[in-house]
Design a protein around this motif. Structure first.
Motif, PDB file in Angstrom:
ATOM      1  N   MET A  88      18.689  99.835  16.358  1.00 43.40           N
ATOM      2  CA  MET A  88      18.140 101.477  15.485  1.00 43.40           C
ATOM      3  C   MET A  88      18.845 101.840  15.615  1.00 43.40           C
ATOM      4  O   MET A  88      18.442 102.684  16.843  1.00 43.40           O
ATOM      5  N   TRP A  89      19.699 102.858  15.182  1.00 38.54           N
ATOM      6  CA  TRP A  89      20.247 103.081  14.052  1.00 38.54           C
ATOM      7  C   TRP A  89      21.631 103.286  13.461  1.00 38.54           C
ATOM      8  O   TRP A  89      22.103 104.494  13.369  1.00 38.54           O
ATOM      9  N   LEU A  90      21.865 102.622  14.121  1.00 38.36           N
ATOM     10  CA  LEU A  90      23.499 102.868  14.576  1.00 38.36           C
ATOM     11  C   LEU A  90      24.026 101.727  14.993  1.00 38.36           C
ATOM     12  O   LEU A  90      24.113 100.136  15.223  1.00 38.36           O
ATOM     13  N   VAL A 119      17.037  92.187  12.318  1.00 40.54           N
ATOM     14  CA  VAL A 119      18.272  92.083  11.504  1.00 40.54           C
ATOM     15  C   VAL A 119      18.877  93.116  10.989  1.00 40.54           C
ATOM     16  O   VAL A 119      17.796  94.299  10.244  1.00 40.54           O
ATOM     17  N   HIS A 120      19.900  93.416  11.294  1.00 48.30           N
ATOM     18  CA  HIS A 120      21.350  94.413  10.450  1.00 48.30           C
ATOM     19  C   HIS A 120      21.920  93.932   9.436  1.00 48.30           C
ATOM     20  O   HIS A 120      22.330  92.407   9.536  1.00 48.30           O
ATOM     21  N   GLY A 121      22.908  94.963   8.620  1.00 50.86           N
ATOM     22  CA  GLY A 121      23.978  94.439   7.738  1.00 50.86           C
ATOM     23  C   GLY A 121      25.139  94.741   8.317  1.00 50.86           C
ATOM     24  O   GLY A 121      24.778  95.677   9.327  1.00 50.86           O
ATOM     25  N   VAL A 154      28.704 100.158   6.467  1.00 53.31           N
ATOM     26  CA  VAL A 154      27.401  99.743   6.811  1.00 53.31           C
ATOM     27  C   VAL A 154      26.227  99.679   6.462  1.00 53.31           C
ATOM     28  O   VAL A 154      26.838  97.628   6.251  1.00 53.31           O
ATOM     29  N   CYS A 155      24.870  99.343   6.627  1.00 56.01           N
ATOM     30  CA  CYS A 155      24.552  98.230   7.461  1.00 56.01           C
ATOM     31  C   CYS A 155      23.720  97.739   6.209  1.00 56.01           C
ATOM     32  O   CYS A 155      23.586  99.225   4.658  1.00 56.01           O
ATOM     33  N   HIS A 156      23.801  97.010   5.719  1.00 56.26           N
ATOM     34  CA  HIS A 156      23.290  96.840   3.940  1.00 56.26           C
ATOM     35  C   HIS A 156      21.812  95.401   4.413  1.00 56.26           C
ATOM     36  O   HIS A 156      21.865  94.848   3.295  1.00 56.26           O
ATOM     37  N   GLU A 157      21.025  95.921   5.038  1.00 57.93           N
ATOM     38  CA  GLU A 157      20.084  95.145   4.917  1.00 57.93           C
ATOM     39  C   GLU A 157      18.949  95.775   5.974  1.00 57.93           C
ATOM     40  O   GLU A 157      19.087  96.398   6.654  1.00 57.93           O
ATOM     41  N   TYR A 158      17.838  95.989   4.751  1.00 57.61           N
ATOM     42  CA  TYR A 158      16.456  97.083   4.935  1.00 57.61           C
ATOM     43  C   TYR A 158      16.186  96.548   6.752  1.00 57.61           C
ATOM     44  O   TYR A 158      15.754  95.209   6.636  1.00 57.61           O
ATOM     45  N   CYS A 159      16.516  97.171   7.461  1.00 61.48           N
ATOM     46  CA  CYS A 159      16.103  97.248   8.771  1.00 61.48           C
ATOM     47  C   CYS A 159      14.875  98.031   9.408  1.00 61.48           C
ATOM     48  O   CYS A 159      14.111  98.552  10.478  1.00 61.48           O
ATOM     49  N   GLY A 160      14.457  98.672   8.823  1.00 62.60           N
ATOM     50  CA  GLY A 160      13.766 100.409   9.186  1.00 62.60           C
ATOM     51  C   GLY A 160      14.095 102.119   8.296  1.00 62.60           C
ATOM     52  O   GLY A 160      14.789 102.015   7.556  1.00 62.60           O
ATOM     53  N   GLN A 162      15.437 104.237   8.923  1.00 64.35           N
ATOM     54  CA  GLN A 162      16.773 104.871   9.290  1.00 64.35           C
ATOM     55  C   GLN A 162      17.591 104.258   9.036  1.00 64.35           C
ATOM     56  O   GLN A 162      18.951 104.303   9.074  1.00 64.35           O
ATOM     57  N   HIS A 163      17.629 103.081   7.655  1.00 68.02           N
ATOM     58  CA  HIS A 163      17.984 102.268   7.453  1.00 68.02           C
ATOM     59  C   HIS A 163      19.425 103.008   6.400  1.00 68.02           C
ATOM     60  O   HIS A 163      20.667 102.712   6.834  1.00 68.02           O
ATOM     61  N   GLN A 164      19.046 104.179   5.278  1.00 68.65           N
ATOM     62  CA  GLN A 164      20.217 104.119   4.599  1.00 68.65           C
ATOM     63  C   GLN A 164      21.256 105.564   6.003  1.00 68.65           C
ATOM     64  O   GLN A 164      22.232 105.732   5.355  1.00 68.65           O
ATOM     65  N   ALA A 165      21.165 105.532   6.936  1.00 67.60           N
ATOM     66  CA  ALA A 165      21.506 106.587   7.843  1.00 67.60           C
ATOM     67  C   ALA A 165      22.432 105.462   8.410  1.00 67.60           C
ATOM     68  O   ALA A 165      23.210 106.033   9.533  1.00 67.60           O
ATOM     69  N   MET A 166      22.150 104.342   8.098  1.00 70.81           N
ATOM     70  CA  MET A 166      23.006 103.949   9.349  1.00 70.81           C
ATOM     71  C   MET A 166      24.500 102.826   9.501  1.00 70.81           C
ATOM     72  O   MET A 166      24.982 102.689   8.489  1.00 70.81           O
ATOM     73  N   ALA A 167      25.266 103.841   9.527  1.00 71.16           N
ATOM     74  CA  ALA A 167      26.825 103.417   9.189  1.00 71.16           C
ATOM     75  C   ALA A 167      27.353 103.827  11.024  1.00 71.16           C
ATOM     76  O   ALA A 167      27.024 104.194  11.310  1.00 71.16           O
TER      77      ALA A 167
HETATM   78 CU1  CUA Z   1      20.357  98.380   9.889  1.00 72.64          CU
HETATM   79 CU2  CUA Z   1      19.853  98.161   7.766  1.00 72.64          CU
END
Ligand code: CUA
Length: 185
Positions: A88-90, A119-121, A154-160, A162-167
């Motif tokens: 979370m979240w990098l 779980v992250h994508g 990019v993270c393409h699995e909703y994880c919390g 800051q999910h949309q900023a995880m890249a």
């Molecule tokens: Cu990690 Cu979404």
């Protein structure tokens, strides 16, 4: 020794009712078989005809908590092993510049991916790469980067929250530019 009560003796039990599958049960089983065959065939066709690589979760690398870059002894090999940790979240890929992996053009990255929390994508834009980062498991895929440029991860699995900023970004550099990174070493 206690004696069993006569009514519990097997010969006093009612005869079992012969099991006859219900028609709905048969339909559900049939559909499940058709669907799993379809998915398996689709994965097979995608991997053999459309260049979609299927990752494996069977590796000899035990789960790790820190990102690491393991370069081949000979830099000219252009083979790099990367241990990446999603958290979370990098994405920690063992690089000095957080979330920025730099590799030379034509390099093959042997990627091992795990997660420290949920779980992250792990999707690399423009590379047909779609991995899951799963806590306690290590997923593996080899990816070749033939063209220089920036490839966003990019993270393409909703994880919390800051999910949309995880890249992160994989910077594929022309040889001359890549070798400059090592000047003076
Ligand atoms: Cu990690 Cu979404």
């Amino acid at each position: 020794m206690p004696t069993e009560s006569p009514e519990l003796m097997p010969e006093h039990l009612p005869a079992p009712i012969p099991h006859k599958a219900d028609i709905r049960e048969k339909i559900a089983l049939g559909l499940a078989l058709v669907l799993s065959t379809t998915f398996f065939t689709a994965a097979l066709v995608a991997s053999t005809n459309f260049g979609v690589q299927i990752p494996t979760c069977v590796t000899n690398v035990p789960p790790f908590t820190e990102g690491k870059i393991i370069e081949s002894k000979n830099r000219g090999d252009k083979r790099i092993e990367v241990h990446a940790v999603a958290k979370m979240w990098l994405f920690d890929m063992g690089d000095d510049n957080a979330g920025e992996l730099r590799i030379p053009e034509g390099c093959e990255v042997n990627l091992f991916l795990t997660s420290n929390d949920v779980v992250h994508g792990f999707h690399i834009e423009g590379k047909n790469v779609n991995l899951m980062a799963v806590p306690g498991a290590v997923n593996n895929l080899a990816i070749r980067f033939d063209k220089a440029g920036d490839y966003r991860v990019v993270c393409h699995e909703y994880c919390g929250v800051q999910h949309q900023a995880m890249a992160a970004v994989i910077k594929v550099l022309p040889d001359a530019e890549y070798n400059k990174l090592f000047e003076g070493q």
